[in-house]
Design a protein around this motif. Sequence first.
Motif, PDB file in Angstrom:
ATOM      1  N   LEU A  37      11.236   5.299  10.408  1.00 40.34           N
ATOM      2  CA  LEU A  37      11.470   5.851   9.338  1.00 40.34           C
ATOM      3  C   LEU A  37      11.443   7.394   9.500  1.00 40.34           C
ATOM      4  N   THR A  38      10.589   8.045  10.670  1.00 40.02           N
ATOM      5  CA  THR A  38      10.624   9.325  10.659  1.00 40.02           C
ATOM      6  C   THR A  38      11.650   9.856  11.708  1.00 40.02           C
ATOM      7  N   HIS A  39      12.412   8.732  12.525  1.00 43.10           N
ATOM      8  CA  HIS A  39      13.424   9.247  13.305  1.00 43.10           C
ATOM      9  C   HIS A  39      14.847   9.088  12.440  1.00 43.10           C
ATOM     10  N   GLY A  40      14.940   8.112  11.277  1.00 42.55           N
ATOM     11  CA  GLY A  40      15.828   8.150  10.449  1.00 42.55           C
ATOM     12  C   GLY A  40      15.771   9.128   9.519  1.00 42.55           C
ATOM     13  N   PHE A  41      14.604   9.572   9.067  1.00 46.24           N
ATOM     14  CA  PHE A  41      14.474  10.857   8.169  1.00 46.24           C
ATOM     15  C   PHE A  41      15.051  12.054   8.916  1.00 46.24           C
ATOM     16  N   ARG A  42      14.698  12.148  10.319  1.00 51.61           N
ATOM     17  CA  ARG A  42      14.984  13.573  11.100  1.00 51.61           C
ATOM     18  C   ARG A  42      16.549  13.664  10.944  1.00 51.61           C
ATOM     19  N   THR A  61      10.567  11.220  -0.409  1.00 53.01           N
ATOM     20  CA  THR A  61      10.838   9.832  -0.302  1.00 53.01           C
ATOM     21  C   THR A  61      10.097   9.366   1.025  1.00 53.01           C
ATOM     22  N   THR A  62      10.047   9.902   2.070  1.00 53.34           N
ATOM     23  CA  THR A  62       9.789   9.669   3.311  1.00 53.34           C
ATOM     24  C   THR A  62       8.103   9.373   3.267  1.00 53.34           C
ATOM     25  N   TYR A  63       7.619  10.766   2.770  1.00 45.77           N
ATOM     26  CA  TYR A  63       6.060  10.621   2.338  1.00 45.77           C
ATOM     27  C   TYR A  63       5.582   9.500   1.770  1.00 45.77           C
ATOM     28  N   ALA A  64       6.203   9.308   0.726  1.00 46.61           N
ATOM     29  CA  ALA A  64       5.749   8.145  -0.273  1.00 46.61           C
ATOM     30  C   ALA A  64       5.808   6.808   0.374  1.00 46.61           C
ATOM     31  N   VAL A  65       7.246   6.363   1.148  1.00 49.30           N
ATOM     32  CA  VAL A  65       7.289   5.129   1.913  1.00 49.30           C
ATOM     33  C   VAL A  65       6.173   4.919   2.856  1.00 49.30           C
ATOM     34  N   LEU A  66       5.941   6.038   3.667  1.00 49.50           N
ATOM     35  CA  LEU A  66       5.159   6.057   4.876  1.00 49.50           C
ATOM     36  C   LEU A  66       3.724   5.815   4.514  1.00 49.50           C
ATOM     37  N   THR A  67       3.380   6.415   3.276  1.00 45.39           N
ATOM     38  CA  THR A  67       2.130   6.280   2.644  1.00 45.39           C
ATOM     39  C   THR A  67       1.627   5.079   2.291  1.00 45.39           C
ATOM     40  N   ILE A  68       2.608   4.080   1.553  1.00 48.10           N
ATOM     41  CA  ILE A  68       2.548   2.861   1.055  1.00 48.10           C
ATOM     42  C   ILE A  68       2.358   1.801   2.625  1.00 48.10           C
ATOM     43  N   ILE A  69       3.279   2.133   3.603  1.00 50.34           N
ATOM     44  CA  ILE A  69       3.315   1.419   4.509  1.00 50.34           C
ATOM     45  C   ILE A  69       1.775   1.612   5.446  1.00 50.34           C
ATOM     46  N   PHE A  70       1.335   2.762   5.649  1.00 51.53           N
ATOM     47  CA  PHE A  70       0.535   2.914   6.485  1.00 51.53           C
ATOM     48  C   PHE A  70      -1.056   2.769   5.796  1.00 51.53           C
ATOM     49  N   ASN A  81      12.887   9.421  -4.433  1.00 47.85           N
ATOM     50  CA  ASN A  81      14.313   8.574  -4.782  1.00 47.85           C
ATOM     51  C   ASN A  81      14.260   7.327  -3.859  1.00 47.85           C
ATOM     52  N   PHE A  82      13.646   6.293  -4.376  1.00 51.43           N
ATOM     53  CA  PHE A  82      13.669   5.264  -3.327  1.00 51.43           C
ATOM     54  C   PHE A  82      15.080   4.602  -2.953  1.00 51.43           C
ATOM     55  N   LYS A  83      15.963   4.999  -3.862  1.00 48.79           N
ATOM     56  CA  LYS A  83      17.358   4.758  -3.353  1.00 48.79           C
ATOM     57  C   LYS A  83      17.951   5.198  -1.983  1.00 48.79           C
ATOM     58  N   LEU A  84      17.127   6.332  -1.687  1.00 52.86           N
ATOM     59  CA  LEU A  84      17.491   6.882  -0.317  1.00 52.86           C
ATOM     60  C   LEU A  84      16.755   6.158   0.882  1.00 52.86           C
ATOM     61  N   PHE A  85      15.899   5.349   0.524  1.00 54.83           N
ATOM     62  CA  PHE A  85      15.307   4.493   1.418  1.00 54.83           C
ATOM     63  C   PHE A  85      16.183   3.561   2.493  1.00 54.83           C
ATOM     64  N   LYS A  86      17.304   3.127   1.468  1.00 58.24           N
ATOM     65  CA  LYS A  86      18.318   2.198   2.509  1.00 58.24           C
ATOM     66  C   LYS A  86      19.085   3.068   3.550  1.00 58.24           C
ATOM     67  N   SER A  87      19.292   4.319   3.019  1.00 54.45           N
ATOM     68  CA  SER A  87      20.002   5.496   4.188  1.00 54.45           C
ATOM     69  C   SER A  87      19.036   5.693   5.053  1.00 54.45           C
ATOM     70  N   ILE A  88      17.659   5.972   4.779  1.00 52.88           N
ATOM     71  CA  ILE A  88      16.783   6.337   5.972  1.00 52.88           C
ATOM     72  C   ILE A  88      16.480   5.131   6.892  1.00 52.88           C
TER      73      ILE A  88
END
Length: 455
Positions: A79-84, A105-114, A241-248
Amino acid sequence: MQFVNMMLDKIHIFFTTGTQRTLTVKRNIIYSFFIKGISILVSFILVPLTIDFVNSVQYGIWLTVSSLVGWFAYFDMGLTHGFRNKFAAAIARKDDSLAREYVSTTYAVLTIIFITILLLALWVNSYLDWSKILGLDPLISEELSRVFGVLIIFFCLNAILNVFTTLLLALQKTAMSSLILVISQLAILFVIFVLTKTATGSLLMLTFVFSGIQCLVLLVISIVLFATRFRKYIPKLSYVNFKLFKSIFGLGIKFFIIQLALLAIFQTSNIILSRVLGPEAVTIYNVCYKYFFAINMLLTIILTPYWSAFTDAYTVNDTRWMISTYRSLSRIWCIVALGAVAMLFVSPLFYHFWLGGLLSIPYSLSIAMFLYVVVMSRASLYMYLLNGIGTVNIQMIIYLIFGVVSIPLMILLCRGYGIIGILMVTTLVYLIQCCFGHIQLKKILNTTAKGIWLK
């Protein structure tokens, strides 16, 4: 005097001419050279100081356990590379609103994951016998369990906080990103120096210093800069915006697969060495690697700004700039490779000056490490530029194939050729990556890439 003035004029022209993209890259490179120079110096000082604080065996154990915990970095699913790439593309299109949403969105998703990874890892840790896993004395099993617990806590926090450094890279502020690391290193160096005078060394204390300080520094700097200079990108729940998760994730999953394969190929070397040859072999391997890795670090200083610069150029279809840049970077690599040759010749003298009598590094290992780093640096050139463009499928296939065969192959060759056996495998991986990377980048720059060469 005339010669000096002429050289100063040329330097001034170099750093004041070119497109805005090129000027940004040049400024970051020159600042990064200074910052990385400090980083290299501090890292070299830290090695003998840390070995003196504990000992070569404990230092080898620390390197093995910390590299094992480092595996969890690969579970960010790329996700960090995709976010970049997505964040850099949004900035290239001057869409600050979308850029803010990508950050939050990246902060939120990575917080959940880690946080999930942290809870699972701590639970699993309570059942593991690390001395048996690493082939070490059972008497230190309890200490190793505590070390792993502390490492995983700080690591997961750091993985979330590192979104900020990725943001800096996407904004082509690589020097600022490097400065954060140097501040952490200087703080660690200071604390280790004080501890050598005031305390008895232990693995647990070493873990708190190396992991905790890095995490604390990144946290403080992130808060300060988000509240000031980068306020318009400050993460907020309302921007998630969790809709952006698919894009990242669409691009990120490819990086994730590559990372998992790299995990199997490169991050298992310390464990294999520890089990086959003992923890002191891990120390010898990593000290030799640290010396020659200065070459790759030098090239990385130059290449890092070009990842996001290539994202920007590819987004706006600036092919001419990309071709010119690739040619310049190829010439720079040739100069860097010559520098590696010089390092090989003086390596015995450097080891003696650097380490004294603490360790003995065979010259045959230096030759093998030299070949590995030179090939790796060239592969990095292709990887950075192709990653910036977002065409990573061929990389993914190469690393997947070697991810399957590398571990048994490294074990076999390590038993037959020692540490050099490990380097035979890793050098081969990067050599094949070089061949395919060269062909793919040429096709893209010549606008003849089709099918898998464009994915």
